[in-house]
Design an enzyme around this catalytic site. Structure first.
Site, PDB file in Angstrom:
ATOM      1  N   ASN A 139       6.558  -1.967   9.302  1.00 39.92           N
ATOM      2  CA  ASN A 139       5.793  -2.070   8.204  1.00 39.92           C
ATOM      3  C   ASN A 139       6.939  -1.452   7.056  1.00 39.92           C
ATOM      4  OD1 ASN A 139       3.860  -2.576   6.159  1.00 39.92           O
ATOM      5  ND2 ASN A 139       4.205  -0.347   5.846  1.00 39.92           N
ATOM      6  N   TRP A 154      -6.567  -0.541   5.018  1.00 42.79           N
ATOM      7  CA  TRP A 154      -5.799  -1.501   4.314  1.00 42.79           C
ATOM      8  C   TRP A 154      -6.106  -2.868   4.658  1.00 42.79           C
ATOM      9  CZ3 TRP A 154      -3.121  -1.928  -0.385  1.00 42.79           C
ATOM     10  CH2 TRP A 154      -2.745  -0.773  -0.876  1.00 42.79           C
ATOM     11  N   GLU A 161      -4.911   3.534   7.064  1.00 42.07           N
ATOM     12  CA  GLU A 161      -4.058   2.099   6.981  1.00 42.07           C
ATOM     13  C   GLU A 161      -4.968   1.106   7.700  1.00 42.07           C
ATOM     14  OE1 GLU A 161      -0.844   1.770   5.981  1.00 42.07           O
ATOM     15  OE2 GLU A 161      -0.905   3.726   5.243  1.00 42.07           O
ATOM     16  N   TRP A 205      10.984 -18.918 -10.352  1.00 39.27           N
ATOM     17  CA  TRP A 205      11.498 -18.734  -8.866  1.00 39.27           C
ATOM     18  C   TRP A 205      12.686 -19.661  -8.664  1.00 39.27           C
ATOM     19  CZ3 TRP A 205       9.391 -14.776  -6.797  1.00 39.27           C
ATOM     20  CH2 TRP A 205       8.070 -14.493  -7.118  1.00 39.27           C
ATOM     21  N   TRP A 247       2.121  -9.593   1.048  1.00 37.67           N
ATOM     22  CA  TRP A 247       3.225 -10.513   0.258  1.00 37.67           C
ATOM     23  C   TRP A 247       2.969 -10.271  -1.424  1.00 37.67           C
ATOM     24  CZ3 TRP A 247       7.935 -11.923   1.184  1.00 37.67           C
ATOM     25  CH2 TRP A 247       8.305 -11.954   2.591  1.00 37.67           C
ATOM     26  N   TRP A 292       7.300 -15.892  -3.012  1.00 38.55           N
ATOM     27  CA  TRP A 292       6.789 -15.202  -2.058  1.00 38.55           C
ATOM     28  C   TRP A 292       6.044 -15.937  -0.657  1.00 38.55           C
ATOM     29  CZ3 TRP A 292       1.435 -15.280  -1.474  1.00 38.55           C
ATOM     30  CH2 TRP A 292       0.704 -15.871  -2.345  1.00 38.55           C
TER      31      TRP A 292
HETATM   32  P1  FAD Z   1       0.048   1.134  12.139  1.00 31.21           P
HETATM   33  O1  FAD Z   1       0.564   1.749  11.328  1.00 31.21           O
HETATM   34  O2  FAD Z   1      -0.217   1.797  13.395  1.00 31.21           O
HETATM   35  O3  FAD Z   1      -1.344   0.902  11.587  1.00 31.21           O
HETATM   36  C1  FAD Z   1      -2.636   0.482  12.159  1.00 31.21           C
HETATM   37  C2  FAD Z   1      -3.190  -0.807  11.907  1.00 31.21           C
HETATM   38  O4  FAD Z   1      -3.651  -0.537  10.531  1.00 31.21           O
HETATM   39  C3  FAD Z   1      -2.346  -1.838  11.974  1.00 31.21           C
HETATM   40  O5  FAD Z   1      -2.340  -2.292  13.214  1.00 31.21           O
HETATM   41  C4  FAD Z   1      -2.967  -2.815  10.771  1.00 31.21           C
HETATM   42  O6  FAD Z   1      -4.006  -3.531  11.508  1.00 31.21           O
HETATM   43  C5  FAD Z   1      -3.573  -1.809   9.897  1.00 31.21           C
HETATM   44  N1  FAD Z   1      -2.536  -1.843   8.759  1.00 31.21           N
HETATM   45  C6  FAD Z   1      -1.527  -0.975   8.464  1.00 31.21           C
HETATM   46  N2  FAD Z   1      -0.782  -1.236   7.643  1.00 31.21           N
HETATM   47  C7  FAD Z   1      -1.520  -2.110   6.876  1.00 31.21           C
HETATM   48  C8  FAD Z   1      -1.225  -2.913   5.573  1.00 31.21           C
HETATM   49  N3  FAD Z   1      -0.265  -2.318   4.935  1.00 31.21           N
HETATM   50  N4  FAD Z   1      -1.880  -3.943   5.538  1.00 31.21           N
HETATM   51  C9  FAD Z   1      -2.875  -4.574   6.161  1.00 31.21           C
HETATM   52  N5  FAD Z   1      -3.237  -3.595   7.412  1.00 31.21           N
HETATM   53  C10 FAD Z   1      -2.514  -2.672   7.853  1.00 31.21           C
HETATM   54  N6  FAD Z   1      -0.271  -6.841   9.006  1.00 31.21           N
HETATM   55  C11 FAD Z   1      -0.948  -7.521   9.920  1.00 31.21           C
HETATM   56  O7  FAD Z   1      -1.631  -7.059  10.717  1.00 31.21           O
HETATM   57  N7  FAD Z   1      -0.739  -8.935   9.799  1.00 31.21           N
HETATM   58  C12 FAD Z   1       0.279  -9.470   8.859  1.00 31.21           C
HETATM   59  O8  FAD Z   1       0.450 -10.947   8.986  1.00 31.21           O
HETATM   60  C13 FAD Z   1       1.017  -8.925   8.090  1.00 31.21           C
HETATM   61  N8  FAD Z   1       1.943  -9.209   7.195  1.00 31.21           N
HETATM   62  C14 FAD Z   1       2.691  -8.179   6.161  1.00 31.21           C
HETATM   63  C15 FAD Z   1       3.491  -8.811   5.493  1.00 31.21           C
HETATM   64  C16 FAD Z   1       4.372  -7.727   4.702  1.00 31.21           C
HETATM   65  C17 FAD Z   1       5.166  -8.542   3.560  1.00 31.21           C
HETATM   66  C18 FAD Z   1       3.812  -6.691   4.715  1.00 31.21           C
HETATM   67  C19 FAD Z   1       4.667  -5.684   3.837  1.00 31.21           C
HETATM   68  C20 FAD Z   1       3.127  -6.285   5.563  1.00 31.21           C
HETATM   69  C21 FAD Z   1       2.357  -6.996   6.526  1.00 31.21           C
HETATM   70  N9  FAD Z   1       1.161  -6.427   7.152  1.00 31.21           N
HETATM   71  C22 FAD Z   1       0.708  -7.168   7.941  1.00 31.21           C
HETATM   72  C23 FAD Z   1       0.839  -4.911   7.220  1.00 31.21           C
HETATM   73  C24 FAD Z   1       1.786  -4.108   8.290  1.00 31.21           C
HETATM   74  O9  FAD Z   1       2.875  -4.242   8.071  1.00 31.21           O
HETATM   75  C25 FAD Z   1       1.305  -4.052   9.852  1.00 31.21           C
HETATM   76  O10 FAD Z   1      -0.223  -4.275   9.707  1.00 31.21           O
HETATM   77  C26 FAD Z   1       1.847  -3.009  10.675  1.00 31.21           C
HETATM   78  O11 FAD Z   1       3.266  -3.031  10.361  1.00 31.21           O
HETATM   79  C27 FAD Z   1       1.547  -3.146  12.026  1.00 31.21           C
HETATM   80  O12 FAD Z   1       1.955  -2.298  12.736  1.00 31.21           O
HETATM   81  P2  FAD Z   1       1.236  -1.111  13.505  1.00 31.21           P
HETATM   82  O13 FAD Z   1       0.121  -1.895  14.196  1.00 31.21           O
HETATM   83  O14 FAD Z   1       1.982  -0.077  14.338  1.00 31.21           O
HETATM   84  O15 FAD Z   1       0.514  -0.468  12.354  1.00 31.21           O
END
Ligand code: FAD
Length: 475
Positions: free
Chosen positions: A339, A276, A273, A304, A380, A357
């Site tokens: 997420n 990502w 993650e 759209w 997005w 979006w």
């Molecule tokens: P954990 O599951 O604990 O993951 C650890 C770290 O990995 C996160 O803190 C984050 O830095 C990174 N990470 C995890 N999943 C993703 C992902 N899919 N994409 C990129 N990095 C990821 N994340 C943001 O940090 N900023 C945003 O503006 C953002 N916008 C999003 C918009 C949409 C529509 C979606 C679907 C996802 C978005 N995310 C964003 C990704 C993700 O949802 C969040 O990083 C995550 O929910 C953060 O929670 P956590 O720290 O508990 O994640």
């Protein structure tokens, strides 16, 4: 007197594992400069929730080091501070926002014109975006081979301790943080944020430790469950650089090692993650138009709908679809959304309401405490189906089935949509299907204290697929 060195703080609001600070400390007494630059990013100036976080994070850092706070275009401010203080070197961490390379070149120019050396460091990412290339030397467009290449590149460098440094005690005019107006005026929509967050390096370290102690073991199995509190919630801390991705990586690896194999699956999942985030920056670096333009150009022609009523209902958490509404309300109350629910809510906006979006991206930009120019845009586009390695457009989340699968007892919905709290588990994700007596017993009056669905999902799905057919021929 030794001349000072200027350390320009950006998205690296921490003292540990900080290459720029370590280098600045070796040069001489440090001026800790933070510039609130609303000019350079233009339309991507910090949103409201990020401004709240920034205020709190700078306040926390300001108790540890003397901060020089200035407002304006960063290169102009740096030129002024160099002239005022006679600093002979500038140090900063590289950033990858689309406007950053040009800004960093301008900073180098003003430093050289002032006779100061200028030094740029990594640290915001595990791997610089140029360092990871596919076999043909091209940037990656697909996550899985990208992540494999990152794992193959080896473990991140060892962490740097907090360096010993002297703060410069010469005069450098500073704004007062309180005068920047970063906190909301009345009404204070962030009033509850402190219940959920402790911005700053200490808060980030505590969050990482708590995740390793309590969340990591359940991460692989329950990370998709918004009703379970197992994800790290490190995203805003990573966004503001209060913790580095390398610190997260090494902490998880150490826990994995100590657990003698028990945390292998969970650790790999978590590190993937984190990758990502890395992939999002890789994409943004190589395709800087990512926040505004679809990666797949055929989506420029997507039909759209304007739908301001639908957008308003979505933003307020009043779509009539409980899991979507719970997510948008969680976001408003806490500055974050789980997420899985982000994916469901984004899919609903794009595919059920046919809203562009970028409207959702902008709402998230303003309301998320982890609003991140790369992860937000890439995610997005991923949901919309127009991004690199995106979910196919025709894969449309059914918000009822998603709710049933990931919030099976409805605990998440009950928390954020309390007007539905007394509905039985089997109906909480589709209140319109409940018999009148059940609704009455639960105190739910559709159209009065909870809305009817703004669209019928089945009909909306057909419309979305038809709209997709229109651009498919252009692909
Ligand atoms: P954990 O599951 O604990 O993951 C650890 C770290 O990995 C996160 O803190 C984050 O830095 C990174 N990470 C995890 N999943 C993703 C992902 N899919 N994409 C990129 N990095 C990821 N994340 C943001 O940090 N900023 C945003 O503006 C953002 N916008 C999003 C918009 C949409 C529509 C979606 C679907 C996802 C978005 N995310 C964003 C990704 C993700 O949802 C969040 O990083 C995550 O929910 C953060 O929670 P956590 O720290 O508990 O994640």
């Amino acid at each position: 007197m030794t001349s000072p060195s200027l350390y320009w703080l950006r998205n690296d609001l921490r003292l540990a594992d900080n290459a720029a600070l370590t280098a600045a400390a070796a040069q001489g007494p440090i001026i800790f400069l933070y510039v609130l630059d609303d000019e350079t990013p233009g339309e991507w100036r910090l949103g409201g929730a990020s401004r709240w976080w920034l205020h709190k994070s700078l306040a926390a850092l300001g108790t540890r080091v003397p901060l020089t706070l200035r407002q304006g275009a960063a290169d102009i401010v740096i030129a002024e501070v160099l002239a005022e203080t006679g600093a002979t070197s500038v140090h900063f961490a590289r950033d990858h926002a689309p406007w950053s390379p040009a800004l960093e070149r301008r900073v180098k120019d003003v430093a050289e014109r002032a006779g100061a050396s200028c030094h740029r460091y990594g640290g915001m990412l595990l791997h610089e975006p140029e360092a990871i290339r596919n076999g043909s030397g091209e940037p990656y467009r697909v996550y899985t081979p990208f992540s494999k290449a990152c794992f193959a590149a080896g473990e991140p460098k060892p962490l740097r301790p907090v360096p010993s440094f002297t703060a410069w005690n010469g005069p450098a005019a500073s704004d007062r943080l309180e005068d920047w107006g970063l906190l909301p005026a009345k009404p204070d929509w962030a009033a509850d944020f402190p219940q959920y967050w402790t911005p700053g390096e200490a808060g980030a370290a505590a969050r990482l430790e708590a995740f390793i102690d309590d969340g990591l073991a359940h991460y692989a199995d329950a990370r998709d469950r918004p009703d379970r509190n197992v994800t790290s919630r490190l995203s805003p801390h990573l966004r503001f650089g209060e913790v580095s991705p390398a610190q997260c990586w090494h902490a998880v690896r150490a826990a994995q090692l100590a657990a003698g194999g028990k945390l292998d699956r969970a650790s790999e999942k978590f590190l993937k993650e984190v990758l990502w985030r890395e992939f999002s920056y890789h994409l943004l670096h190589h395709w800087p138009s990512l926040p505004s333009k679809p990666f797949r150009p055929e989506f420029e022609a997507f039909p759209w709908s304007g739908n301001p009523h639908g957008l308003h209902a979505w933003q307020k958490g009043l779509t009539g679809y409980p899991i979507v509404d719970a997510g948008l309300r969680e976001l408003w109350a806490t500055g974050i959304m789980h997420n899985r629910v982000r994916m469901i809510a984004a899919s609903f906006l794009i595919k059920d309401l046919l809203i562009h979006w970028t409207e959702g991206e902008r709402w998230f930009w303003d309301t998320l405490v982890d609003a991140d120019i790369a992860s937000n845009a890439a995610s997005w586009q991923w949901v919309a189906g127009c991004g690199a390695d995106a979910a196919p457009y025709f894969r449309i989340f059914n918000p009822v089935l998603q709710g049933v699968k990931f919030d099976p007892q409805g605990a998440y919905v009950r928390k954020w949509v309390p007007e539905l709290a007394r509905l039985p588990d089997a109906l909480i994700h589709q209140p319109w299907a409940a018999p009148a007596l059940v609704l009455a017993t639960a105190g739910v009056e559709l159209g009065r204290n909870y809305p009817h669905p703004v669209v019928d999902h089945g009909t909306a799905r057909d419309k979305a697929l038809a709209a997709f057919q229109e651009i498919k021929g252009a692909a």
